[in-house]
Design a protein around this motif. Structure first.
Motif, PDB file in Angstrom:
ATOM      1  N   LEU A  43      -8.413   3.201  -8.136  1.00 25.55           N
ATOM      2  CA  LEU A  43      -7.401   4.251  -8.230  1.00 25.55           C
ATOM      3  C   LEU A  43      -7.808   5.483  -7.416  1.00 25.55           C
ATOM      4  N   VAL A  44      -9.104   5.758  -7.338  1.00 21.65           N
ATOM      5  CA  VAL A  44      -9.560   6.864  -6.495  1.00 21.65           C
ATOM      6  C   VAL A  44      -9.062   6.669  -5.065  1.00 21.65           C
ATOM      7  N   THR A  45      -9.236   5.457  -4.535  1.00 16.92           N
ATOM      8  CA  THR A  45      -8.796   5.159  -3.168  1.00 16.92           C
ATOM      9  C   THR A  45      -7.284   5.299  -3.031  1.00 16.92           C
ATOM     10  N   VAL A  46      -6.546   4.733  -3.981  1.00 13.37           N
ATOM     11  CA  VAL A  46      -5.078   4.773  -3.910  1.00 13.37           C
ATOM     12  C   VAL A  46      -4.576   6.212  -3.922  1.00 13.37           C
ATOM     13  N   LEU A  47      -5.139   7.038  -4.784  1.00 15.74           N
ATOM     14  CA  LEU A  47      -4.677   8.423  -4.876  1.00 15.74           C
ATOM     15  C   LEU A  47      -5.105   9.241  -3.667  1.00 15.74           C
ATOM     16  N   ASP A  48      -6.276   8.948  -3.106  1.00 11.56           N
ATOM     17  CA  ASP A  48      -6.686   9.630  -1.880  1.00 11.56           C
ATOM     18  C   ASP A  48      -5.742   9.291  -0.736  1.00 11.56           C
ATOM     19  N   LEU A  90       0.477   1.970  -4.620  1.00  6.59           N
ATOM     20  CA  LEU A  90       0.859   2.684  -5.839  1.00  6.59           C
ATOM     21  C   LEU A  90       1.537   1.745  -6.834  1.00  6.59           C
ATOM     22  N   GLN A  91       2.373   0.841  -6.348  1.00  8.34           N
ATOM     23  CA  GLN A  91       3.038  -0.098  -7.250  1.00  8.34           C
ATOM     24  C   GLN A  91       2.023  -1.006  -7.950  1.00  8.34           C
ATOM     25  N   MET A  92       1.001  -1.456  -7.231  1.00  2.45           N
ATOM     26  CA  MET A  92      -0.038  -2.261  -7.866  1.00  2.45           C
ATOM     27  C   MET A  92      -0.795  -1.437  -8.912  1.00  2.45           C
ATOM     28  N   ALA A  93      -1.089  -0.191  -8.579  1.00  2.60           N
ATOM     29  CA  ALA A  93      -1.788   0.671  -9.538  1.00  2.60           C
ATOM     30  C   ALA A  93      -0.928   0.963 -10.759  1.00  2.60           C
ATOM     31  N   ASP A 140       3.043   7.318 -11.087  1.00  2.00           N
ATOM     32  CA  ASP A 140       4.491   7.269 -11.300  1.00  2.00           C
ATOM     33  C   ASP A 140       5.202   8.401 -10.562  1.00  2.00           C
ATOM     34  N   GLU A 141       4.616   9.610 -10.599  1.00  2.00           N
ATOM     35  CA  GLU A 141       5.235  10.736  -9.903  1.00  2.00           C
ATOM     36  C   GLU A 141       5.297  10.493  -8.396  1.00  2.00           C
ATOM     37  N   ARG A 142       4.245   9.921  -7.839  1.00  2.00           N
ATOM     38  CA  ARG A 142       4.230   9.700  -6.393  1.00  2.00           C
ATOM     39  C   ARG A 142       5.184   8.591  -5.982  1.00  2.00           C
ATOM     40  N   LEU A 143       5.310   7.564  -6.806  1.00  2.00           N
ATOM     41  CA  LEU A 143       6.281   6.522  -6.501  1.00  2.00           C
ATOM     42  C   LEU A 143       7.697   7.085  -6.497  1.00  2.00           C
ATOM     43  N   ALA A 144       8.014   7.911  -7.480  1.00  2.00           N
ATOM     44  CA  ALA A 144       9.348   8.500  -7.547  1.00  2.00           C
ATOM     45  C   ALA A 144       9.609   9.407  -6.347  1.00  2.00           C
ATOM     46  N   ARG A 145       8.602  10.169  -5.966  1.00  2.00           N
ATOM     47  CA  ARG A 145       8.773  11.082  -4.845  1.00  2.00           C
ATOM     48  C   ARG A 145       8.914  10.326  -3.529  1.00  2.00           C
ATOM     49  N   PRO A 154      -6.621  -2.375   3.028  1.00  2.00           N
ATOM     50  CA  PRO A 154      -7.735  -2.351   2.105  1.00  2.00           C
ATOM     51  C   PRO A 154      -7.269  -2.787   0.721  1.00  2.00           C
ATOM     52  N   ARG A 155      -8.114  -3.463  -0.021  1.00  2.00           N
ATOM     53  CA  ARG A 155      -7.767  -3.896  -1.365  1.00  2.00           C
ATOM     54  C   ARG A 155      -7.990  -2.765  -2.356  1.00  2.00           C
ATOM     55  N   ILE A 156      -7.188  -2.758  -3.421  1.00  2.00           N
ATOM     56  CA  ILE A 156      -7.470  -1.849  -4.519  1.00  2.00           C
ATOM     57  C   ILE A 156      -8.851  -2.203  -5.054  1.00  2.00           C
ATOM     58  N   GLY A 157      -9.662  -1.175  -5.251  1.00  2.00           N
ATOM     59  CA  GLY A 157     -11.028  -1.409  -5.691  1.00  2.00           C
ATOM     60  C   GLY A 157     -12.018  -1.206  -4.559  1.00  2.00           C
TER      61      GLY A 157
END
Length: 416
Positions: free
Chosen positions: A365-370, A283-286, A225-230, A18-21
């Motif tokens: 971002l809603v989709t990415v974080l979900d 996440l990297q795109m976001a 950023d926190e999720r990428l690091a984790r 799925p695309r961001i957005g």
């Protein structure tokens, strides 16, 4: 052990994505907390201490925080507040304790029902908690939150027994959206969330608290950023985590529920590897986009929303609250309430937009974080198993939560 368990994992990249957005809701089966779950009591009280074997994860119910703080100790702590806050009877822990290590108990007083909360030792800096209390006081005229009651010295935190304690109203209602869902309730939930966001945007923190509660027109999302690091840390140590989780769960048992915990470890392992590359890419795109950031709840999931009839009567357990984009709250709330029901996602987002516009990047971002939250919830539980950190008095409750997490992970992989 099979030699394949020692190989470096291959994080598979889906052929399509799925695309961001584009909002792609993920099914929720039951109440699932990801990273910042409830700050309720992990306690039993009652009978004599016992050891519960969850397979090889030993759960000593006497080690529960509430059991370590006797009613006498809590009474001495409550002496820091005026006499109207003295309990009429023994403090009572909530019926469904959480996993954070905090202590929460209900007391009946001349003021009405109150909650005494003891934060886990070293959990959050005092300055952050005090700023959170100021934020709650700021939004209290707009949304139903529990504002801590000042002690006799005027402070909202008391230090005792190596913990910080606070006293607050016990909010009415029940977290029962799943047992009584409706379009009206869904709209009420996101409308309450929008009201919180509008009020919190006007909060002006002290200089010492700006790190956690400042608002800014454009910044990277801390959650991204926190999720990428984790994720990076988990990928580098994934095989070790899986092996340690198996070591703590592979114990012969005649109990079907307990025996299947090992199967859950296998499922989390497989699903995480299938989805990690995709979620990392998203996440990297976001992370390359700046978003408006402001104080957000960050964990307004099903069990943190109390209902009286069709209205929200309590937003509880705001321990995770800090600055981020509002997308983190929408992802957490809608994902836990309506799962992958596309019509309900559209209804919820439309109702929110009536009060606070969402830009296209924020909607993405809603989709990415979900999606990232769904995948990473499994890794959080696997890490808890690997570190032997499940000290919960109800092993089957833990098992049900893990099964719900793996169901959501599978739904995510099916969408990719």
């Amino acid at each position: 052990m099979d030699s394949s368990s020692h190989r470096s994992p291959t994080f598979k990249r889906p052929a399509t994505r799925p695309r961001i957005g584009t909002t792609v809701p993920i099914r929720t089966t039951g109440s699932v907390s990801c990273f910042t779950g409830g700050d309720q009591a992990v306690s039993t009280g009652g009978p004599a201490p016992r050891i519960v074997r969850f397979p090889s994860v030993l759960v000593d119910s006497s080690a529960a925080p509430f059991a370590r703080s006797s009613p006498m100790n809590l009474t001495s702590i409550l002496d820091h507040w005026d006499r109207s806050c003295r309990p009429h009877g023994a403090p009572r822990p909530p019926p469904h304790p959480g996993f954070s290590g905090a202590i929460v108990a209900r007391i009946d007083t001349d003021r009405g029902p109150l909650a005494i909360r003891g934060w886990p030792p070293g959990a959050l800096p005092r300055v952050r908690l005090e700023a959170l209390h100021q934020l709650l006081a700021h939004v209290a005229g707009t949304v139903p939150v529990a504002v801590p009651i000042p002690a006799a010295d005027g402070q909202t935190l008391v230090e005792a027994d190596n913990r910080l304690w606070q006293l607050e109203p016990w909010l009415p209602g029940a977290a029962d959206f799943h047992s009584d869902p409706s379009p009206q309730r869904l709209v009420a939930a996101v409308t309450t969330l929008a009201a919180f966001h509008q009020s919190a945007l006007c909060f002006v923190p002290d200089d010492d608290a700006r790190t956690w509660f400042a608002s800014t027109a454009a910044a990277r999302s801390p959650a991204v950023d926190e999720r990428l690091a984790r994720l990076d840390r988990w990928k580098r140590n994934w095989n070790t985590l899986v092996q340690r989780a198996h070591r703590h769960t592979r114990v012969a048992s005649t109990d079907k529920d307990l025996r299947s915990l090992t199967e859950s470890v296998d499922s989390i392992n497989q699903l995480f590897q299938q989805g990690a590359a995709f979620v990392t890419d998203q996440l990297q795109m976001a992370s390359r986009t700046d978003y408006p950031c402001q104080p957000c709840l960050r964990d307004p999931w099903h069990d943190h929303l109390l209902w009286t009839d069709d209205r929200i009567s309590g937003l509880i357990d705001p321990a995770a609250c800090r600055t981020d984009n509002v997308a983190i709250d929408l992802a957490r709330m809608l994902g836990s309430l309506v799962g992958d029901n596309a019509a309900d996602w559209d209804r919820g987002l439309a109702a929110y937009r009536q009060h606070r516009p969402l830009s296209l990047p924020e909607s993405g971002l809603v989709t990415v974080l979900d999606q990232s939250g769904v995948l990473m919830a499994g890794a959080v539980w696997l890490e808890r198993l690997a570190d032997n950190r499940l000290t919960h008095p109800a092993p089957r409750h833990v098992h049900a939560r893990i099964l719900a997490v793996t169901d959501r992970m599978q739904a995510l992989i099916n969408h990719l």
